[in-house]
Write a protein that holds these residues in place. Structure first.
Motif, PDB file in Angstrom:
ATOM      1  N   ARG A   1      25.046  41.434  -5.105  1.00  0.00           N
ATOM      2  CA  ARG A   1      24.880  41.217  -6.355  1.00  0.00           C
ATOM      3  C   ARG A   1      26.239  41.690  -7.169  1.00  0.00           C
TER       4      ARG A   1
ATOM      5  N   ASP B   1      28.876  39.270  -6.117  1.00  0.00           N
ATOM      6  CA  ASP B   1      28.693  37.957  -6.884  1.00  0.00           C
ATOM      7  C   ASP B   1      28.995  37.889  -8.369  1.00  0.00           C
ATOM      8  N   GLY B   2      28.559  39.097  -8.987  1.00  0.00           N
ATOM      9  CA  GLY B   2      28.919  39.566 -10.396  1.00  0.00           C
ATOM     10  C   GLY B   2      30.281  39.503 -10.739  1.00  0.00           C
TER      11      GLY B   2
ATOM     12  N   ALA C   1      32.546  38.277  -9.053  1.00  0.00           N
ATOM     13  CA  ALA C   1      33.603  37.150  -8.839  1.00  0.00           C
ATOM     14  C   ALA C   1      33.416  36.266 -10.154  1.00  0.00           C
ATOM     15  N   GLN C   2      31.975  36.052 -10.569  1.00  0.00           N
ATOM     16  CA  GLN C   2      31.834  35.206 -11.491  1.00  0.00           C
ATOM     17  C   GLN C   2      32.357  35.620 -12.802  1.00  0.00           C
ATOM     18  N   LEU C   3      32.543  37.021 -13.001  1.00  0.00           N
ATOM     19  CA  LEU C   3      33.132  37.480 -14.294  1.00  0.00           C
ATOM     20  C   LEU C   3      34.756  37.118 -14.097  1.00  0.00           C
TER      21      LEU C   3
ATOM     22  N   ARG D   1      36.017  34.639 -12.246  1.00  0.00           N
ATOM     23  CA  ARG D   1      36.184  33.135 -12.382  1.00  0.00           C
ATOM     24  C   ARG D   1      36.095  32.609 -13.847  1.00  0.00           C
ATOM     25  N   ARG D   2      35.369  33.265 -14.627  1.00  0.00           N
ATOM     26  CA  ARG D   2      35.314  32.765 -15.890  1.00  0.00           C
ATOM     27  C   ARG D   2      36.529  33.347 -17.075  1.00  0.00           C
TER      28      ARG D   2
ATOM     29  N   PRO E   1      40.428  32.684 -13.949  1.00  0.00           N
ATOM     30  CA  PRO E   1      40.108  32.165 -12.744  1.00  0.00           C
ATOM     31  C   PRO E   1      41.337  32.181 -11.525  1.00  0.00           C
TER      32      PRO E   1
ATOM     33  N   ALA F   1      40.449  35.016  -9.262  1.00  0.00           N
ATOM     34  CA  ALA F   1      38.991  35.180  -8.960  1.00  0.00           C
ATOM     35  C   ALA F   1      38.875  35.108  -7.182  1.00  0.00           C
TER      36      ALA F   1
ATOM     37  N   THR G   1      37.858  38.516  -5.298  1.00  0.00           N
ATOM     38  CA  THR G   1      36.893  38.468  -4.201  1.00  0.00           C
ATOM     39  C   THR G   1      37.291  38.800  -2.885  1.00  0.00           C
TER      40      THR G   1
ATOM     41  N   GLU H   1      30.428  40.988 -21.660  1.00  0.00           N
ATOM     42  CA  GLU H   1      29.934  40.344 -20.505  1.00  0.00           C
ATOM     43  C   GLU H   1      29.939  41.444 -19.263  1.00  0.00           C
TER      44      GLU H   1
END
Length: 130
Positions: free
Chosen positions: A21, A24-25, A27-29, A31-32, A35, A38, A42, A88
């Motif tokens: 988690r 993934d969390g 990496a998403q942060l 990416r947004r 990017p 990212a 990761t 975020e």
């Protein structure tokens, strides 16, 4: 302060069942918000995870401290570049570590020899000797 708390929380959670988690969390942060970084972040998370597991198994507090500082710096740079990411990140940390227990983790080491005594506490300590 948020970057400091985030670094401590992330490194602590990398050695737990919450690791996926965390990865993934974050990496998403990234990416947004950044990017272009990212994939690099990761890969850095994966490497840090392996380092955290090895350091924890060896009791290597120095490496764990260095990793906390590394991630504090990474998060701080993200927040400087993208101030809108603050909320975020806070939401992510709240989901990953409700109550903030990971950032408040206390690790203590002590050695006494001969007639020496060691008293340690993670909070209040009251000692009465006679």
């Amino acid at each position: 302060m948020l970057a400091q708390s985030a670094g401590a929380t992330l490194v602590t959670l990398m050695a737990t069942d919450a690791w996926h988690r965390v990865r993934d969390g974050l990496a998403q942060l990234w990416r947004r918000t950044q990017p272009e970084r990212a994939e690099t972040v990761t890969a850095e998370l994966e490497a840090a995870h392996e380092d955290v597991l090895a350091a924890a198994a060896a009791g290597d507090q120095e490496t764990l401290d260095e990793l906390r500082l590394q991630w504090q710096g990474s998060v701080r740079r993200l927040l400087v570049a993208r101030p809108a990411a603050v909320e975020e990140l806070r939401a992510l940390l709240d989901r990953l570590d409700p109550g903030g227990a990971a950032a408040r983790q206390v690790t203590q080491h002590a050695t006494a020899s001969g007639q020496g005594r060691v008293y340690q506490a993670g909070r209040d300590q009251h000692i009465t000797e006679r």
